[in-house]
Design a protein around this motif. Structure first.
Motif, PDB file in Angstrom:
ATOM      1  N   ASP A 188       0.883  -1.170   0.000  1.00  0.00           N
ATOM      2  CA  ASP A 188       0.000   0.000   0.000  1.00  0.00           C
ATOM      3  C   ASP A 188       0.923   1.222   0.000  1.00  0.00           C
ATOM      4  N   ASN A 189       1.040   1.854  -1.163  1.00  0.00           N
ATOM      5  CA  ASN A 189       2.023   2.932  -1.300  1.00  0.00           C
ATOM      6  C   ASN A 189       1.616   4.245  -0.634  1.00  0.00           C
ATOM      7  N   SER A 190       0.431   4.246   0.005  1.00  0.00           N
ATOM      8  CA  SER A 190       0.082   5.452   0.754  1.00  0.00           C
ATOM      9  C   SER A 190       0.789   5.428   2.117  1.00  0.00           C
ATOM     10  N   LEU A 191       1.345   4.276   2.467  1.00  0.00           N
ATOM     11  CA  LEU A 191       2.032   4.164   3.762  1.00  0.00           C
ATOM     12  C   LEU A 191       3.521   4.453   3.592  1.00  0.00           C
ATOM     13  N   SER A 192       4.194   4.662   4.734  1.00  0.00           N
ATOM     14  CA  SER A 192       5.645   4.866   4.689  1.00  0.00           C
ATOM     15  C   SER A 192       6.311   3.531   4.338  1.00  0.00           C
ATOM     16  N   TYR A 193       7.583   3.578   4.017  1.00  0.00           N
ATOM     17  CA  TYR A 193       8.355   2.371   3.702  1.00  0.00           C
ATOM     18  C   TYR A 193       8.176   1.338   4.818  1.00  0.00           C
ATOM     19  N   THR A 194       8.357   1.815   6.056  1.00  0.00           N
ATOM     20  CA  THR A 194       8.315   0.891   7.195  1.00  0.00           C
ATOM     21  C   THR A 194       6.881   0.504   7.542  1.00  0.00           C
ATOM     22  N   GLY A 195       5.959   1.481   7.475  1.00  0.00           N
ATOM     23  CA  GLY A 195       4.553   1.182   7.759  1.00  0.00           C
ATOM     24  C   GLY A 195       4.011   0.159   6.769  1.00  0.00           C
ATOM     25  N   ASN A 196       4.386   0.314   5.532  1.00  0.00           N
ATOM     26  CA  ASN A 196       3.972  -0.614   4.487  1.00  0.00           C
ATOM     27  C   ASN A 196       4.466  -2.033   4.791  1.00  0.00           C
ATOM     28  N   PHE A 197       5.726  -2.114   5.231  1.00  0.00           N
ATOM     29  CA  PHE A 197       6.288  -3.423   5.564  1.00  0.00           C
ATOM     30  C   PHE A 197       5.525  -4.066   6.724  1.00  0.00           C
ATOM     31  N   LEU A 198       5.217  -3.257   7.761  1.00  0.00           N
ATOM     32  CA  LEU A 198       4.493  -3.808   8.919  1.00  0.00           C
ATOM     33  C   LEU A 198       3.115  -4.317   8.491  1.00  0.00           C
ATOM     34  N   ARG A 199       2.453  -3.542   7.603  1.00  0.00           N
ATOM     35  CA  ARG A 199       1.124  -3.960   7.155  1.00  0.00           C
ATOM     36  C   ARG A 199       1.208  -5.245   6.322  1.00  0.00           C
ATOM     37  N   MET A 200       2.175  -5.314   5.419  1.00  0.00           N
ATOM     38  CA  MET A 200       2.299  -6.519   4.588  1.00  0.00           C
ATOM     39  C   MET A 200       2.632  -7.749   5.432  1.00  0.00           C
ATOM     40  N   THR A 201       3.297  -7.512   6.590  1.00  0.00           N
ATOM     41  CA  THR A 201       3.691  -8.631   7.448  1.00  0.00           C
ATOM     42  C   THR A 201       2.556  -9.051   8.387  1.00  0.00           C
ATOM     43  N   PHE A 202       1.975  -8.053   9.049  1.00  0.00           N
ATOM     44  CA  PHE A 202       1.017  -8.406  10.114  1.00  0.00           C
ATOM     45  C   PHE A 202      -0.444  -8.201   9.723  1.00  0.00           C
ATOM     46  N   GLY A 203      -0.695  -7.543   8.605  1.00  0.00           N
ATOM     47  CA  GLY A 203      -2.084  -7.345   8.177  1.00  0.00           C
ATOM     48  C   GLY A 203      -2.632  -8.584   7.488  1.00  0.00           C
ATOM     49  N   VAL A 204      -3.945  -8.616   7.342  1.00  0.00           N
ATOM     50  CA  VAL A 204      -4.587  -9.687   6.560  1.00  0.00           C
ATOM     51  C   VAL A 204      -5.602  -9.022   5.620  1.00  0.00           C
ATOM     52  N   PRO A 205      -5.861  -9.651   4.462  1.00  0.00           N
ATOM     53  CA  PRO A 205      -6.768  -9.004   3.504  1.00  0.00           C
ATOM     54  C   PRO A 205      -8.184  -8.817   4.049  1.00  0.00           C
ATOM     55  N   ALA A 206      -8.553  -9.614   5.053  1.00  0.00           N
ATOM     56  CA  ALA A 206      -9.934  -9.582   5.534  1.00  0.00           C
ATOM     57  C   ALA A 206     -10.247  -8.375   6.420  1.00  0.00           C
ATOM     58  N   GLU A 207      -9.193  -7.707   6.905  1.00  0.00           N
ATOM     59  CA  GLU A 207      -9.423  -6.617   7.863  1.00  0.00           C
ATOM     60  C   GLU A 207      -8.524  -5.427   7.561  1.00  0.00           C
ATOM     61  N   PRO A 208      -9.011  -4.215   7.918  1.00  0.00           N
ATOM     62  CA  PRO A 208      -8.085  -3.078   7.782  1.00  0.00           C
ATOM     63  C   PRO A 208      -6.960  -3.213   8.811  1.00  0.00           C
ATOM     64  N   TYR A 209      -5.783  -2.719   8.479  1.00  0.00           N
ATOM     65  CA  TYR A 209      -4.658  -2.780   9.407  1.00  0.00           C
ATOM     66  C   TYR A 209      -4.206  -1.367   9.735  1.00  0.00           C
ATOM     67  N   GLU A 210      -4.118  -1.092  11.002  1.00  0.00           N
ATOM     68  CA  GLU A 210      -3.671   0.233  11.392  1.00  0.00           C
ATOM     69  C   GLU A 210      -2.236   0.150  11.902  1.00  0.00           C
ATOM     70  N   VAL A 211      -1.382   0.939  11.288  1.00  0.00           N
ATOM     71  CA  VAL A 211       0.022   0.913  11.698  1.00  0.00           C
ATOM     72  C   VAL A 211       0.156   1.661  13.021  1.00  0.00           C
ATOM     73  N   ASN A 212       0.773   1.004  14.017  1.00  0.00           N
ATOM     74  CA  ASN A 212       1.035   1.665  15.301  1.00  0.00           C
ATOM     75  C   ASN A 212       2.235   2.608  15.116  1.00  0.00           C
ATOM     76  N   PRO A 213       2.024   3.939  15.261  1.00  0.00           N
ATOM     77  CA  PRO A 213       3.125   4.875  14.952  1.00  0.00           C
ATOM     78  C   PRO A 213       4.377   4.647  15.790  1.00  0.00           C
ATOM     79  N   ALA A 214       4.210   4.218  17.042  1.00  0.00           N
ATOM     80  CA  ALA A 214       5.393   4.002  17.892  1.00  0.00           C
ATOM     81  C   ALA A 214       6.187   2.797  17.391  1.00  0.00           C
ATOM     82  N   VAL A 215       5.471   1.760  16.969  1.00  0.00           N
ATOM     83  CA  VAL A 215       6.153   0.572  16.446  1.00  0.00           C
ATOM     84  C   VAL A 215       6.819   0.907  15.104  1.00  0.00           C
ATOM     85  N   GLU A 216       6.104   1.692  14.298  1.00  0.00           N
ATOM     86  CA  GLU A 216       6.643   2.110  12.994  1.00  0.00           C
ATOM     87  C   GLU A 216       7.958   2.884  13.189  1.00  0.00           C
TER      88      GLU A 216
END
Ligand code: CMC
Length: 427
Positions: A188-216
């Motif tokens: 999802d190119n609307s996210l940052s490089y790192t946020g995108n990586f976290l979403r691709m790793t921990f997100g699932v297609p069935a649900e929206p994924y919210e990137v935790n800014p502190a973890v990012e």
């Protein structure tokens, strides 16, 4: 500084020029040594040998200093972003605001991988180590991106560099998803490089994924800490592979293979496994005694470094980041207390003091990555993802270095001298 080093071989004197960098030890230029003396120099592990000139990264191991293009790692980790550090390493200067946003835009436009690559993943066993997958898939990129494998074309080199940096998070996340049996997520190119990586790793297609800014932020900082480290084993591997003219994707696969070893990038996985084995602080003395025992191969993982004979400056930032991640996620892993106590006891022990063994970058990273939710098998993958920036920058520097030659060490031969073949029936 001296002008020349004098070497006497078989009673004859030879002068060798001494070269100075901007900072750090001088080097004796022995390129003509063999031609003049007929002898080689012997330096297994390259403990006294500079293999190249480089403008990227400077380490003063005695003082615990690490600079990228002159900027201290602590300042970069606190104030910069991974994308900015990537730009800095690749281009030599920090980007202006418009240069940074253009660079981020370019990288984000390369995040997808060729669709056929997903089929490639499916050839692996589900329990394959993600580093094995990474090694294979990154090497395979050379079969997918033929239009950026001509190393003599600067435009193709730049495109290959951007592709590698952009696609590593996608491939790393796919390796993880494959191991847990979940569907791959497109970037999802609307996210940052790192946020995108976290979403691709921990997100699932069935649900929206919210990137935790502190973890990012913490993850981005971990990437900065691993971005480059001058001529370490994997970087030297990338340079050596590249010196033959191999394409950049193949060279990165070679670097990944080297990084996998427990003495190098695999140490973060080994360090956390060790902390788990130790468990509670009361068992630490037993493990310290083992680490000191010459008859026991056990070493304190995450301790000691070829170059740092002082506190690894990356470990200082990493230790601080543990607390930030724990606070953000509201977790408290008792292994962190074990790690802190282990550090305290080791640093007051004569063995570690005399040998100048301090915690390195890997000592605390496992505790953080585990809190974020990564399995230990992914730790070295994250290291590889971040180090890709350094590998790519070093590879580019090598290709354009006028002194560059194919890497070809010599040897001290200790095998049998010439003898005649004996037919099998007569042996
Ligand atoms: N625990 C116990 N003893 C150690 C350790 C350790 N972690 N590290 C080094 N020593 C001892 C070693 O036994 C040797 O003793 P002696 O002189 O009596 O034979 C002495 O210290 C020097 O060690 P060395 O292996 O000759 O030093 P090196 O520069 O070749 O190795 C190292 C550096 C990082 C491979 C080593 O310190 C080590 O194996 N550390 C554990 C693995 C680790 O944490 N690696 C991550 C490195 S940082 C991340 C990266 O850059 O990849």
């Amino acid at each position: 500084m001296t002008d020349a080093a004098k070497v006497s071989v078989d009673g004859k004197d030879f002068d060798y020029p001494v070269m100075s960098g901007t900072v750090g030890p001088d080097v004796v230029d022995i390129r003509k040594f063999y031609a003049q003396t007929g002898d080689f120099t012997y330096d297994p592990g390259f403990t006294s040998t500079a293999s190249c000139q480089s403008k990227l990264t400077y380490i003063d191991g005695d003082e615990g200093v690490l600079l990228h293009r002159g900027y201290p790692i602590g300042e970069l980790a606190e104030q910069s972003s991974f994308m900015e550090v990537a730009y800095l390493l690749l281009n030599g200067e920090l980007p202006a605001a418009d240069e940074l946003s253009q660079f981020e835009h370019t990288i984000s436009r390369h995040t997808m991988v060729h669709e056929q690559l997903a089929t490639f993943f499916r050839g692996f066993r589900r329990d394959a180590h993600p580093m094995a997958i990474l090694c294979g898939v990154v090497g395979a990129l050379s079969a997918f991106y033929h239009d950026s494998t001509d190393i003599h074309d600067p435009v193709q080199r730049t495109i290959a560099s951007h592709r590698l940096i952009a696609k590593m998070p996608t491939i790393a996340a796919m390796a993880y998803k494959y191991s847990v049996g979940q569907p791959f997520l497109y970037p999802d190119n609307s996210l940052s490089y790192t946020g995108n990586f976290l979403r691709m790793t921990f997100g699932v297609p069935a649900e929206p994924y919210e990137v935790n800014p502190a973890v990012e932020k913490a993850m981005d900082r971990i990437f900065i800490l691993h971005a480059d480290h001058e001529q370490n084993a994997s970087t030297s591997t990338v340079r050596l592979a590249g010196s033959s003219g191999a394409n950049p994707f193949a060279c990165m696969a070679a670097g990944i293979a080297c990084l996998w070893g427990p003495a190098h990038g695999g140490a973060n996985e080994a360090a956390l496994n060790m902390l788990r084995e130790i468990g509670t602080p009361d068992r630490i003395p037993e493990f310290i005694a083992r680490a000191k025992d010459k008859n026991d191969p056990f070493r304190l993982m995450g301790f000691g470094h070829r170059v740092y004979k002082n506190y690894d400056p990356r470990a200082t930032v990493m230790q601080k980041t543990v607390r930030e991640v724990f606070d953000a996620l509201k977790v408290n892993d008792p292994l962190f207390d074990t790690a802190l106590r282990l550090e305290e006891l080791a640093l007051s022990d004569d063995y570690f003091i005399e040998k100048k063994l301090f915690p390195n970058v890997d000592f605390y990273s496992g505790v953080i990555l585990s809190a974020i939710g990564f399995p230990t098998s992914m730790f070295t993958v994250l290291f590889a993802l971040a180090r890709t920036v350094g590998w790519v920058a070093q590879w580019n520097e090598m290709i354009t270095d006028p002194d560059q030659k194919i890497g070809r060490p010599r040897q001290l031969y200790t095998g049998p001298t010439q003898r005649s073949y004996v037919p099998v029936g007569q042996r």
